[in-house]
Each structure stands twice: as structure tokens, then as C-alpha cells.
Design an enzyme around this catalytic site. Structure first.
Site, PDB file in Angstrom:
ATOM      1  N   ASP A 320       0.794  -1.229   0.000  1.00  0.00           N
ATOM      2  CA  ASP A 320       0.000   0.000   0.000  1.00  0.00           C
ATOM      3  C   ASP A 320       0.826   1.279   0.000  1.00  0.00           C
ATOM      4  O   ASP A 320       0.381   2.299  -0.517  1.00  0.00           O
ATOM      5  CB  ASP A 320      -0.975  -0.007   1.176  1.00  0.00           C
ATOM      6  N   TYR A 405      -9.867  -0.334   2.793  1.00  0.00           N
ATOM      7  CA  TYR A 405      -9.442  -0.331   4.188  1.00  0.00           C
ATOM      8  C   TYR A 405      -9.115   1.068   4.696  1.00  0.00           C
ATOM      9  O   TYR A 405      -8.463   1.833   4.010  1.00  0.00           O
ATOM     10  CB  TYR A 405      -8.175  -1.180   4.349  1.00  0.00           C
TER      11      TYR A 405
END
Lengths: 644, 644
Positions: A320, A405
Site C-alpha cells: 500500500d 481499508y
């Protein structure tokens, strides 16, 4: 908007006025400095050259220069030169690494990068890629066959990793996966499965399309999480509860420098790492001086591998920070919800693909936390005495929402000398649409847990790897992996006991970072202890391409000598990386780490087996770690703490 | 004092009035009930018989009776009979177990206990034993030789454990160890070493005395922790910070029953266990009904072995619940310091050795916590949406100060369905006086860490073993130790991936308690997950007498079938116990635990290597565990949570 006058002021005068007291050599780039980069790079290339900025960040001055400035600077002393490090794609074909002098707005270097892997995705190219399917006839046909409306489709860009491909197979391609709205905002609960759209980002066109077959799209019902869309019965409910500080906050924010209680630190921002805590020192009330603890701490990489081998899923092994930019994905914090009422907010800036500075309002909040806890206490029945001190700490918070998320990142400073890093995982699961409506129907490998009709919550991990450049009372530090060892008492003539433990070799490990050159009055080396939180190791095979790229998760703790270039545990170029530039490869050099300026890399791991409570939005699951003084102080540093 | 009218009211009318709505079969004994015990036992024995009450607690009604009453009771339905369980020493020679009918004030049974081990120490006998040295000429001579004044001496009673002694060697003897004040209230930092005073508690006389030689008493300087005794410079300091609830608290306390948000539970008190959480149920907003989670949860034992083999230290392997009474050691909470301003306090009662009820004011505080955290959130950039819910929880707190250590016990109820148990360790270390003034002088085994001149902080452990009678949606539960297992992908024709993990066998363990008879709509068994905190296993040898007595710490998790008599992990009689009545011995029966009413025993462990920051009073070190719903609810139970 209120920031514009400041911005203009800086823009016009930044190269002539002396650096103000509130600046710091590790300040992130100001809007004016982003513009300085843009100007320099544009004039460096011709007008006909396409340049996309994939990364612009501070080129950190040498550590020695920063420390020297910090310790000796006067209002008139010159700060180290301000420089930026840039990764740009030129003409959609080559990756360049540039260094720009921010004050002069000049290019200091321009190097072609020819290694493997690609830089962060820009927002703009993701938006463009996400729009491609709706202009692609086969996709529209796939929608028609499924009875789905194009207007309700929203697509996302996913990195596809690397599985041994060589040559052209290694171009800048991604997968674009689509979800369905139609009655909900919770698109992540409504995946359109069976379709794989492959996009070449440089050519910005679909280079592969496959529709394997129809899988039901989970229904919208019950997926919307907006308060305005909920129907009675409501609950649970509680009365209002607020934190108040009648005399105001106890901290001061001076530019990016924050002073609170006994702490003094710098809060930076990077589009890749998000928050960066630098030059954190603590005031020693006995010695009446600030003492160094952490030179620089930040999230170096966040690896999220899914355990689903379905054709449209196997490559979902996200990095990420290096692929999407953990900082770039910052969510503006909602006052009164994301942070308590006593919070102060701070903005951050990132460049768009053209290098224009973009503001992230409320990127950080800073607040004092009093959770009702006790800093220390004792009741002595015999004397009698009861002394209790309330525990008040300072929290710096930032939320990064990487697609589905939401990661709530807290750096908490405690008056007792601890730095606690906590990460709260919330937001939406990444679910797979499936034929199943009941667990009893599942006889093959489902790669996850059934959460609702046609909805499989895929098993996955989260590994957050932190770069922690501890400078415990100075740069030269050593790492003591002191173990607790059971000692057998040889015979009972010595003691009725048969055993005890001492600090030395078994499984029970104590991780301490000491300054071997500084000792307390009674002779203990001054140190900080790392207290791990949830420890979860990798379960992927070492020879799996995914794990080779994420080899930095192999151990929860690594210690390396400080090296200016070693910042990103998964390498600088993570998209489609081959694992040749990771913490694991650097560590093969087996360098000296005793009595050296060392960096500790700590990985906080979660194995996530989803459950129905995570649907349609997940209650926060938190974990973290703590850096806690261990013989750093001569005695309890909060013995004389007070609240005024 | 305001409690006296209530007390008298109960005293005169308790046997005639019907049980009020606010009563519960698991209520701890009221003052009137303690008096009822006292009256019954006194009339049972003659006036010339000496009876000392070592334990008086509720004799729990059968679980079925409690559950039946809870689910079917009307204002007029009769509660199960109120009974007490008593352990008394009669004529200083024999241990008796009595059962008393509290309503009738009659003895139901009186059994002589002839097994090994002794009951809890009473406060009174500890006070008497602690006073003996100062009337003992050899001790006064020892003081004189050390130049110490008797007026500044304070002594403590320590259990001496069991090291294989048989017969008379197993009488009710203890060690009395003394400390020195003289300019400080921090007696625990000033041990008088080298002297071993052995006291027979039944005869209440010194039966052994040995002075091995003089060891310096650490100096008083810098040990006093009282705010009033501190000298400048002060710090760190922060501004006032408070929690306010403009509409008042959201909870209701009805007798011992607490209702808050979606939770309904009972808070009891026991002189041995301290707080007991019973019949905790959570309201399911979708099903519009309360669902059971935890029938009973409490600290069963707290084992604290020291790793010091010095003659005056080797036996220090404390069982704080079974020897000293974790409840008996409750410290009255200091409002505004031990608990936030929005806390409500509750008293508790314990019997003195004569059976008189004694009030513990502010034994508990109950408050809503808002630490600035987020219950759940998501930002959807594409739609755009940001929804955030504040996390407000309910905390029940109690502090037990067992001599030097203060344990802050929090039972926290979260709206999301989690029950978090947190223990904060603070207070004073147990230090050993030593000749050393610097680490360089230490060449032999010091059994600890030098903290200050002449002061060794002894290495030790804390093992807190909890009894958790989970009733997940009903009594019949199963324990699933689901493991995560790496699966190798056989060949790359199936997938480019080489591995993934599934729920099934490796080291990564997931602990779930399910009700195999209840399933969610999509077929998952309803369950609760145990999320461990700091896991520290025992380091003592299995054959060490100490470890045999504490064999319940061998594993962090045990599961047993519910058995009314199995409450105390270390046995009912822990003082001088021989390990023949522990969780480890019960578990050898290898009973059925599948689809049964089961109890989980969880041990929270700490290995404590002291450091200078722990001197002269320790900053709180916290850890805990969480019981978190796992497919208990059909979906996120706080999706529709609100704050009014």
C-alpha cells in the site's frame, strides 16, 4: 482558503528572507516548494515532453547536517539546503530520478532508472484507467449479460505484482476491477466477479479482457453504512461524552515542530509514508536537558496479501505504501468524530501528477488523551498513603484509506517516555462474490469465510513495517536481544528451589536498544525497550514470488546500520518489483550494527479471518507496539509530573 | 457513614421482606448477611471456642437455578436460597468449611478440612505477626547492630510456600520481613536484609530467628513518591483535562446489576477474587433480544514468583488471590485520580476475622470511556462519503494493592460486543538491599537489576489466571482451536501463486468458542474469539515445587467442563499448598468438553526485568485480553450505533 496569503508570501519571498524560527530542515515540501519543483522540471524538459510526477518528497539533508543545525542553530544560522527527490515518468516510457534545489529552483541531477519495478500510481492515471472499461464494448456486453447498469459501476486499479515474468511481460500493466453501487455506497460489498480487465498504464488502454462467466453480484440490501440510510430499530446508543480542557491544550505547534509536556518532536508528511516523526527528544527533569530518542520513524511499507487463488484474485498482494502511497491516501479527518473535541488539525500537501500542490485539509489531528487511565499509583495501608497520577498523553493521528481499508495511525507520546504506535483497522473488507448463500453449500476451497449471501470475506494479512531510526541518547546504539533463560539449581543443598530465570537464551525475548557509551549513575547502559504488539509471521512459502517481494516480513524485527538510501523495506520501486531491493537483500551484506547508528525495522502483523461482524463495515481492530525507556532515566521520569 | 441506615434496615427486616427488584442471586453478601453468618457460626460453636473467619463468600446457587430465575422471574417469584460458604479456623488448630443459610441464619453443614494447605491470611493475624519482631529481643539486637530505630520499622507477612516438607514442617508458618521508613513512606525501597523471622500463625509466636549479617539498607533519599515531598524542578506538566457528559452517564446501576448501551451484567465482589462479572448479556438490535455471552468471569489466581535464591527470598512465590485475598487487598479509589470525573463509585464489604462486615468505600468505579478512538469509519473517495462513529465503552475498575504492587483491573464492555480485560501493573517493586553501589561491582549472580545504590530490583513474573465461564448464546459451547495452515500450490498450471493459507494447523492459532447448536443465517456457528494479550509462559522447571503448585500457568489457555467446585486455579487452600488441587490436576481427568457447558482459563503473563524507571514507583505497564464476537452477530452490531 485561509492558507493562500501565507502561500503567496512564501512564494514571493522564500528565496530572500532568512529562514523563520518555525522552519526545520525536515519540513515537508511547502506548496511553494512543490511549485519550485514543477518550475525546475518543466524548464529542464522541453514543452513537448510529457512528464508525470509519481513522487515528490523531501530529499533529506545528511543526518549530521540536521543534527548540527538542531543543536547549534541561532535565528540567523543557515539551514541545510532544501532539496527535493522526484520520481517522474517521461513520455510514458522512462522513469527518472531527479534532485531539485528548492531555493534556486534548479535541477541538481537527473538519472534514468533502468532497474525492475515501477513507481507509485498517480491518482490521475488510476482515474483514467478506472474509466476505461465503460468505454470498452466487451465490458458493456458483459454488463448487459449480467443485467447491470453502467451508470452504477465504479472501478478500481489493482497492482498485479510479479510472478516471474520477464521482458515485455513486465510492462506497467494493472488490473481494473469493478464494483456495483445501485442502492448502496458500499461498492466494495458488491464486486462484479468473473471479469478481468488488464490495462497498460503507459499506453492507457485495455490490453487484455476476459469474462470467465457470471457470478451473482451480492445484493445492496444491508450494505449501506451511512447513518442517513439506516432504518429503525436503532442502537446501541449512549449519551454525549466530551473531553474538555478549561485552560486549553498543553502543546504548542511551531511550524511542524510540536512541543508538549516533556516531548519535542517534528511531524512531517510524505506522500508515500504518510506521517513521519522526526528528531523526537524528551526533557529529562533531573538532568534539565533534552535527550534524543528517535531520529525518524515512519511506516516504510504495508503489505496486504490475500489468500484467494481465483483468477481475478491471486495477484492481490498489495504494497500500500509503495504502490498507492499511504500518504497520498490520507483521508481528511472529520472533526468531532475522527478526533475528540480538543483536537487541533493540520493540513498536508501532495503533488498531483503535473506537480501542482494539492491541499489535504485535516490530514493530521493532534490531541491530548485522557482515557481515564493511571500513570502510576500506590496505596500504602500501613502509613497510610494513597498517591495517584492521571495518565495524559499526546496523540498524533492520521487516517489512510487505501481503497476499502481505513488505517487509523496513532503516534502517542507518553510523559513516562514511551512512544506507542497504534494502528486501527477499519473500513470495508475486500469480498468476493460467490454462488453460495449458505456455508453448507461450500464444499470446495472458498479462500475465505461466508459473511452474507453471495459474499465471501477473503482471508488476508496486514503487515505494517516501520522504519525506526532510534538514536537513544545519541547516534551510536547497540541492539541487545537479551533472553530470559531458565537456570537449574544443581542440588538442593544450595536452595530449596530447583529453578529460576536470568536475563540471557530461551524463547522469551526482550528487545533493548542501548547507547553503549552512556551509562546511568549505577552503571546500566541507557536504553529503550521495544515491546511488540500482535506478532504474526508470514505464512507464505519463502519461494513464492509474492513472499520474495515481501521478504522484509520474514522477521518481525530487523536491525540495520543507518543508510540514507534505505528507507523503503520493499524497495523504491514496488509496483511489479522482483524483490531485489528489500530490507532482506540489504541485510545479506551482514554489516556491523554494534555501537553504530542503527535502524530497527519492526513489523506489526495481523492475520485476518473475516467474520460476519466485519460486514458491511468493520469495527476497528487495533494493535501496536511501544518504545519504552529502559534505564534511559535515572529513575521514574514522571515522579514529579503534575496537572495544572 | 451514610450507609449505616441502609445497613440497619437490612439487619432488622432482611428475613421478612420479599427480595427487592434490585437483588440478584449472585449478589455478594450484604452487611446484614455477613452478620447472619456471624450469628449462625457463633451459636453453632460454644462461647469458649475461638473461631477465625478466613473466608466468607457467596455459596453460588446452582447455575440452572440462577439462569431459571433470570429468565423467568417476576417481581414475586422466589430467588434461589441465599447461602454462604465459610472457611474458618477453629481454636487455632483446625480448618472448617461451613455452609450457612443466610435467610434463616442457620448452619447447613460443617466439615473438617484435613487436606494440605491453609486458607487466606486474615488481616488481623498479619498485623499481629508483623508486630512480633519488635517485641523479640534478638531482633532488637539486630536493629541495634545495624543502627536502626525500632520506631521506623514496618514488617510484612510473607507466605513461605512448600518445598517438599512433610508433617510438622508443614504447619501454618510464615516469614515476617521488615522494612525501614525513617524519612520516607516508601518502605518497600528500604528492606532490612539478612534477617529471617519465622512466625507460627496459629501459636502467634516467633518460632525461628536468624540474622545472617548486615547488608546496607538503601537510603531514603529519592524514594518518597508523595507529591508533597517533591522538590523543584517539577515536571513534566500538562493542563487540566476532563471528561464531561452534559446529559449524564448512559448507564443504570440497579443493585449490583449494570445496564449500559447494549450490555446487561452483574458486578459482584469476593474477598478472594475481587470483582466478579456475571450473567453478561448483549442486546442484539437485529433480533431485538438479549443474548448471553459470559456467565461468570473473575481472576482465579495471581502467581508472582521471584527469581532470587537468597535465603530470605527463595520462597517468595506469591499466590496473591489464595494467600492474601485479591479482593481483601482492594484499595479505595481516589476520585478524580484513579477514575475520571464522570465515574460513579460503588462500595464493597468483606468480613474481618470475627465476621463483622467491613466497608470498602469506592471499591469500584464505573465510567464511560471515550479515549478519542474510532468505533468504525470509512471514507469513500469516489462517491464521496465519510462516515465515522466514536468509540465509547464502559469500564468497571478496581485496584488491588497486594503489599507493594498495585494492580489496576479493568473490565471494559464495548458496544461492538467485545469484553476487554486489562491489568495495569504499578506501585512499588520488591527490591533487595545489597552491597553494590554500581553495576561494575556485580560479578556474582545478583538475581535482578541494579536500580539505585544498594538496591536490586529482583527479576519476577506475574501470571494472572482468569476463570471465564463463557456461555456463548447458551451453555453448550465448543472450543475451536482453529489454526492457519500454509497450503502449497502443487504446480503453476493452477495458479501463478505458490502458496496461501487456510484456516486449519501451524503456529498461528485462532481461539474461538462457539455454540455448535446455533448458527447464523448463512450457516456460521455463533462464537466469540479470545484475542490474547502479552503471552509469557512459565520459565521454572516442571519439577520445581513452586511450579508444581502453580502448574495452572503451564498453558495460557485451558478449557474444562463447568464444575461448580472448580473456581480456584491453584486450589482452595493455597498457603503451603502441594499442587494436588489445581487446574492442572483437574484437567488430568480428560473430560468431555465438546458441546458442553465449558469454562476457559486464560493466563495473562508478564516477565518483569526491572529497570531504573520503575524506581521509586513504577509507571503503569498494561496488558490484557479481549473476548470479541466472531459470527455471534449476523453483521456489525454497531452499524446503527448513535450518540444522543
Amino acid at each position: 482558503m485561509s492558507k493562500i496569503p501565507t502561500f503567496l508570501f512564501f512564494f514571493f519571498f522564500s528565496s530572500t528572507i532568512s529562514i523563520s524560527l518555525s522552519s526545520h530542515p525536515l519540513d515537508p515540501l511547502s506548496p511553494a516548494e512543490f511549485t519550485s519543483v514543477q518550475t525546475a522540471v518543466r524548464s529542464h524538459y522541453s514543452n513537448h515532453t510529457s512528464v508525470a510526477f509519481h513522487y515528490i518528497g523531501l530529499k533529506e539533508p545528511p543526518k549530521s547536517a540536521v543534527l548540527s543545525w538542531l543543536h547549534h542553530h541561532t535565528p540567523s544560522s543557515a539551514a541545510p539546503p532544501r532539496r527535493a527527490f522526484i520520481i517522474a515518468r517521461v513520455n510514458h516510457t522512462t522513469t527518472h530520478e531527479l534532485t531539485v534545489d528548492l531555493t534556486q529552483s534548479t535541477i541538481l541531477s537527473d538519472q534514468l532508472y533502468t532497474g525492475s519495478g515501477y513507481p507509485l500510481f498517480t491518482f490521475e492515471e488510476q482515474i483514467a484507467a478506472n474509466a476505461l472499461p465503460l468505454g470498452h464494448a466487451p465490458f458493456l456486453e458483459s454488463l448487459r449479460r449480467r443485467g447491470l447498469h453502467g451508470a452504477e459501476i465504479l472501478c478500481q486499479t489493482y497492482g498485479i505484482g510479479w510472478f516471474g515474468e520477464q521482458g515485455k511481460g513486465c510492462s506497467r500493466i494493472v488490473r481494473v476491477m469493478c464494483n456495483y453501487l445501485d442502492g448502496t455506497v458500499n461498492l466494495f460489498m458488491r464486486p462484479v466477479e468473473g471479469i478481468a480487465v488488464t490495462v497498460d498504464l503507459d499506453r492507457m488502454e485495455i490490453v487484455g479482457y476476459r469474462d470467465r462467466g457470471i457470478v451473482p453480484v451480492p445484493k445492496a440490501d444491508g450494505t449501506d453504512y451511512r447513518g442517513s440510510k439506516q432504518r429503525p430499530p436503532f442502537g446501541p446508543g449512549v449519551n454525549a461524552i466530551n473531553v474538555v480542557q478549561p485552560n486549553g491544550p498543553s502543546f504548542e505547534i511551531d511550524g511542524h515542530r510540536i512541543r508538549w509536556a516533556n516531548w519535542d518532536f517534528h511531524l512531517g508528511f510524505d506522500m508515500r509514508a504518510g506521517p513521519i516523526i522526526s528528531t523526537a527528544s524528551i526533557f529529562d527533569v533531573d538532568k534539565q536537558t533534552f535527550r534524543r530518542v528517535l531520529y525518524r520513524g515512519f511506516l516504510s511499507e504495508l503489505f496486504v496479501p490475500y489468500m484467494d487463488l481465483t483468477e481475478e484474485w491471486y495477484y492481490r498482494t498489495f504494497f500500500d505504501a509503495g504502490e498507492f502511497g499511504y500518504g497520498l491516501c490520507t483521508s481528511s479527518l472529520l472533526p468531532g468524530a475522527d478526533c475528540p473535541d480538543n483536537a487541533v488539525f493540520m493540513e498536508a500537501y501532495f503533488p498531483d501528477k503535473d506537480g501542482n500542490p494539492q491541499q489535504l485539509p485535516n490530514a493530521f489531528c493532534i490531541f491530548e488523551r485522557y482515557a481515564g487511565d493511571v500513570m502510576w499509583r500506590h496505596t500504602e495501608a500501613a502509613t497510610p498513603v494513597t498517591e495517584v497520577r492521571r495518565d495524559v498523553s499526546l496523540v498524533v493521528r492520521m487516517v489512510s484509506t487505501v481503497g476499502n481499508y481505513d488505517y487509523i495511525n496513532d503516534w502517542e507520546f507518553k510523559q513516562s517516555g514511551s512512544i506507542k504506535v497504534t494502528v486501527g483497522l477499519t473500513g470495508l473488507l475486500e469480498v468476493r462474490g460467490a454462488d453460495y448463500t449458505h456455508k453448507d453449500q461450500i464444499h470446495d476451497e472458498s479462500y475465505g469465510q461466508i459473511l452474507s449471501e453471495n459474499t465471501i470475506g477473503s482471508n488476508h494479512d496486514h503487515f505494517l513495517t516501520y522504519h525506526l531510526d532510534l538514536d537513544v541518547d545519541g547516534e551510536s546504539n547497540s541492539f541487545l536481544k537479551s533472553k530470559l533463560k531458565t537456570v537449574r539449581v544443581p542440588n538442593r543443598t544450595t536452595s530449596p528451589r530447583k529453578s529460576y530465570w536470568i536475563k540471557l537464551g530461551s524463547e522469551q525475548v526482550d528487545l533493548i536498544f542501548v547507547n553503549p557509551n552512556k551509562k546511568t549513575m549505577v552503571g546500566n547502559p541507557v536504553g529503550y525497550r521495544l515491546i511488540p504488539g500482535s506478532v504474526a509471521g508470514p505464512l507464505l512459502s519463502d519461494d513464492d514470488y509474492v513472499q520474495i517481494r515481501a521478504a522484509f516480513t520474514e522477521y518481525n524485527v530487523w536491525v540495520t546500520p543507518y543508510n540514507e538510501s534505505e528507507k523503503w523495506a520493499g524497495g523504491v520501486y514496488v509496483d511489479r518489483s522482483r524483490g531485489d531491493d528489500t530490507l532482506a537483500t540489504w541485510s545479506m551484506k551482514d554489516r556491523e550494527i554494534e555501537d553504530r547508528d542503527i535502524v530497527v525495522w519492526y513489523t506489526l502483523g495481523f492475520h485476518h479471518v473475516p467474520c460476519q461482524e466485519d460486514f458491511p463495515v468493520m469495527p476497528t481492530l487495533s494493535s501496536g507496539f511501544e518504545l519504552r525507556p529502559a534505564n534511559f532515566f535515572e529513575r521514574n521520569p514522571v515522579l514529579k509530573a503534575y496537572i495544572s
